[in-house]
Write an enzyme that holds these catalytic residues in place. Structure first.
Site, PDB file in Angstrom:
ATOM      1  N   THR A 216      -4.675  13.800   4.940  1.00  0.00           N
ATOM      2  CA  THR A 216      -5.377  13.054   3.883  1.00  0.00           C
ATOM      3  C   THR A 216      -5.046  11.564   3.972  1.00  0.00           C
ATOM      4  O   THR A 216      -3.958  11.183   4.425  1.00  0.00           O
ATOM      5  CB  THR A 216      -5.014  13.579   2.483  1.00  0.00           C
TER       6      THR A 216
ATOM      7  N   GLY B 100      -6.324   9.391   5.933  1.00  0.00           N
ATOM      8  CA  GLY B 100      -6.089   9.102   7.358  1.00  0.00           C
ATOM      9  C   GLY B 100      -6.912   7.960   7.919  1.00  0.00           C
ATOM     10  O   GLY B 100      -6.875   7.723   9.123  1.00  0.00           O
TER      11      GLY B 100
ATOM     12  N   GLY C 232      -3.457   2.859   7.995  1.00  0.00           N
ATOM     13  CA  GLY C 232      -2.022   2.830   7.773  1.00  0.00           C
ATOM     14  C   GLY C 232      -1.261   4.002   8.365  1.00  0.00           C
ATOM     15  O   GLY C 232      -1.457   4.414   9.512  1.00  0.00           O
TER      16      GLY C 232
ATOM     17  N   GLY D 185      -1.309   7.191   7.634  1.00  0.00           N
ATOM     18  CA  GLY D 185      -2.120   8.376   7.942  1.00  0.00           C
ATOM     19  C   GLY D 185      -2.831   8.244   9.275  1.00  0.00           C
ATOM     20  O   GLY D 185      -2.902   9.208  10.054  1.00  0.00           O
TER      21      GLY D 185
ATOM     22  N   TYR E   6       5.921   4.477  -9.055  1.00  0.00           N
ATOM     23  CA  TYR E   6       5.755   4.935  -7.663  1.00  0.00           C
ATOM     24  C   TYR E   6       6.952   5.787  -7.237  1.00  0.00           C
ATOM     25  O   TYR E   6       6.785   6.887  -6.693  1.00  0.00           O
ATOM     26  CB  TYR E   6       5.610   3.705  -6.766  1.00  0.00           C
TER      27      TYR E   6
HETATM   28  N1  LIG Z   1       3.348   1.615   4.292  1.00  0.00           N
HETATM   29  C1  LIG Z   1       4.591   1.801   3.899  1.00  0.00           C
HETATM   30  O1  LIG Z   1       5.435   0.915   4.077  1.00  0.00           O
HETATM   31  C2  LIG Z   1       5.008   3.114   3.270  1.00  0.00           C
HETATM   32  C3  LIG Z   1       6.353   3.347   3.032  1.00  0.00           C
HETATM   33  C4  LIG Z   1       6.759   4.553   2.452  1.00  0.00           C
HETATM   34  C5  LIG Z   1       5.800   5.502   2.139  1.00  0.00           C
HETATM   35  N2  LIG Z   1       4.477   5.242   2.373  1.00  0.00           N
HETATM   36  C6  LIG Z   1       3.522   6.290   2.018  1.00  0.00           C
HETATM   37  O2  LIG Z   1       2.650   6.509   3.088  1.00  0.00           O
HETATM   38  C7  LIG Z   1       1.403   6.992   2.599  1.00  0.00           C
HETATM   39  C8  LIG Z   1       0.269   6.151   3.173  1.00  0.00           C
HETATM   40  O3  LIG Z   1       0.448   4.803   2.728  1.00  0.00           O
HETATM   41  P1  LIG Z   1      -0.059   3.546   3.573  1.00  0.00           P
HETATM   42  O4  LIG Z   1       0.983   2.513   3.507  1.00  0.00           O
HETATM   43  O5  LIG Z   1      -0.572   3.973   4.895  1.00  0.00           O
HETATM   44  O6  LIG Z   1      -1.243   3.058   2.634  1.00  0.00           O
HETATM   45  P2  LIG Z   1      -2.733   2.650   3.011  1.00  0.00           P
HETATM   46  O7  LIG Z   1      -3.292   2.073   1.765  1.00  0.00           O
HETATM   47  O8  LIG Z   1      -2.773   1.862   4.261  1.00  0.00           O
HETATM   48  O9  LIG Z   1      -3.407   4.065   3.316  1.00  0.00           O
HETATM   49  C9  LIG Z   1      -3.577   5.020   2.321  1.00  0.00           C
HETATM   50  C10 LIG Z   1      -4.917   5.670   2.523  1.00  0.00           C
HETATM   51  O10 LIG Z   1      -5.099   6.651   1.500  1.00  0.00           O
HETATM   52  C11 LIG Z   1      -6.412   6.538   1.015  1.00  0.00           C
HETATM   53  N3  LIG Z   1      -6.478   7.019  -0.357  1.00  0.00           N
HETATM   54  C12 LIG Z   1      -6.072   6.394  -1.503  1.00  0.00           C
HETATM   55  N4  LIG Z   1      -6.368   7.136  -2.569  1.00  0.00           N
HETATM   56  C13 LIG Z   1      -6.960   8.261  -2.106  1.00  0.00           C
HETATM   57  C14 LIG Z   1      -7.508   9.413  -2.733  1.00  0.00           C
HETATM   58  N5  LIG Z   1      -7.527   9.531  -4.070  1.00  0.00           N
HETATM   59  N6  LIG Z   1      -8.027  10.383  -1.956  1.00  0.00           N
HETATM   60  C15 LIG Z   1      -8.045  10.253  -0.600  1.00  0.00           C
HETATM   61  N7  LIG Z   1      -7.577   9.182   0.050  1.00  0.00           N
HETATM   62  C16 LIG Z   1      -7.033   8.201  -0.698  1.00  0.00           C
HETATM   63  C17 LIG Z   1      -6.744   5.044   1.099  1.00  0.00           C
HETATM   64  O11 LIG Z   1      -8.152   4.826   1.093  1.00  0.00           O
HETATM   65  C18 LIG Z   1      -6.068   4.663   2.403  1.00  0.00           C
HETATM   66  O12 LIG Z   1      -6.927   4.781   3.530  1.00  0.00           O
HETATM   67  C19 LIG Z   1       1.497   6.939   1.076  1.00  0.00           C
HETATM   68  O13 LIG Z   1       1.811   8.212   0.566  1.00  0.00           O
HETATM   69  C20 LIG Z   1       2.631   5.961   0.841  1.00  0.00           C
HETATM   70  O14 LIG Z   1       3.256   6.162  -0.399  1.00  0.00           O
HETATM   71  C21 LIG Z   1       4.046   4.080   2.927  1.00  0.00           C
END
Ligand SMILES: NC(=O)c1ccc[n+]([C@@H]2O[C@H](COP(=O)([O-])OP(=O)(O)OC[C@H]3O[C@@H](n4cnc5c(N)ncnc54)[C@H](O)[C@@H]3O)[C@@H](O)[C@H]2O)c1
Length: 253
Positions: A13, A15, A18, A20, A151
């Site tokens: 999900t 994906g 970032g 995903g 968060y």
């Molecule tokens: N980037 C970081 O530094 C980091 C660090 C720790 C954890 N995370 C975790 O990694 C995961 C991805 O984060 P990221 O940094 O890649 O963010 P991102 O914003 O780049 O990607 C997240 C994706 O999820 C999608 N999304 C958001 N809400 C949604 C929904 N309701 N249904 C389906 N898709 C949805 C967005 O459109 C986006 O493409 C998250 O769970 C985040 O908490 C990220």
């Protein structure tokens, strides 16, 4: 026993970008057939174009059970089963105590907690012995930064869900783990850094974010992808219920 994801059917999900997208890239490289979901078709189309023919995109909002059930009906019709689920979609924004709104709380818990439930529960009927679930958590589960309490609360919640779920599914042969990254070098992190510090401030800010861990740097998305692949492969066949921190050692010191 296969140490790769060859011919496994995986659903990831969020994906389209970032973390995903990094996970999807690694899964495809290891031979999986990957279904990525996200909110916008145009962004999914871009991701699928990058990921190639072993990947397909389905628009589905993790907070809407009907979307997720439709997604799994499509996966069942096309692949007949699911081997690996990665509940990655997640959001988070800053609000210190005193400025947290009900809307922010509901939105964040909606995507990060309810969305994980709606991703995992309806997938289970399509999964069997050897199946895996990886929930993407965060170091914020145990070390939430200031102004990130909501968060951090969602990420603590999902590790709790997983610890109970592995008992609920005892005997199924399905494993569930939490993978908790520290800061990851994604486009969204770079955009947020640019908003905060301007274009010239991005590299110094990202460098300073890495200083708090023993490796002295932040993660590349493919490093999270390889750890997710490990937890989704038979190489981790006796690993379940853990929170694997992929954070350069940040929360260990
Ligand atoms: N980037 C970081 O530094 C980091 C660090 C720790 C954890 N995370 C975790 O990694 C995961 C991805 O984060 P990221 O940094 O890649 O963010 P991102 O914003 O780049 O990607 C997240 C994706 O999820 C999608 N999304 C958001 N809400 C949604 C929904 N309701 N249904 C389906 N898709 C949805 C967005 O459109 C986006 O493409 C998250 O769970 C985040 O908490 C990220």
């Amino acid at each position: 026993m296969s140490m790769t994801l060859q011919d496994k059917v995986a659903v990831i999900t969020g994906g389209a970008s970032g973390v995903g997208l990094g996970i999807a890239r690694e899964f495809v490289a290891q031979g999986a057939r990957v279904v990525v979901t996200d909110l916008r078709k145009d962004r999914l189309d871009d991701a699928v174009a990058q990921l190639g023919p072993r990947c397909e995109g389905v628009v589905a909002d993790v907070t809407r059970l009907a979307d997720m059930e439709l997604l799994y009906r499509r996966v069942e019709a096309r692949h007949g089963r699911i081997d690996a689920v990665v509940a990655n979609a997640g959001i988070g924004d800053h609000a210190p105590l005193g400025r947290i709104t009900e809307e922010q709380f509901d939105r964040t818990f909606g995507v990060n907690v309810k969305g994980v439930l709606f991703t995992v529960q309806p997938a289970l009927p399509l999964m069997s012995d050897g199946g895996t679930v990886v929930v993407i958590g965060s170091t914020a589960s145990v070390r939430p930064p200031a102004a990130m309490s909501v968060y951090g609360g969602t990420k603590a919640a999902v590790r709790c869900l997983v610890r109970a779920w592995i008992q609920d599914i005892k005997g199924s042969g399905i494993r569930m783990n939490v993978l908790s990254p520290g800061a990851v070098d994604t486009l969204s992190l770079r955009r947020a850094a640019e908003q905060a510090r301007g274009a010239d401030g991005v590299a110094p800010l990202l460098a300073s974010m890495g200083e708090g861990n023993p490796t002295g740097r932040i993660a590349a998305p493919e490093e999270i992808g390889r750890a997710a692949a490990f937890l989704s492969s038979d190489a981790s066949s006796f690993v379940t219920g853990v929170e694997l921190f992929v954070d350069g050692g940040m929360v260990q010191v």
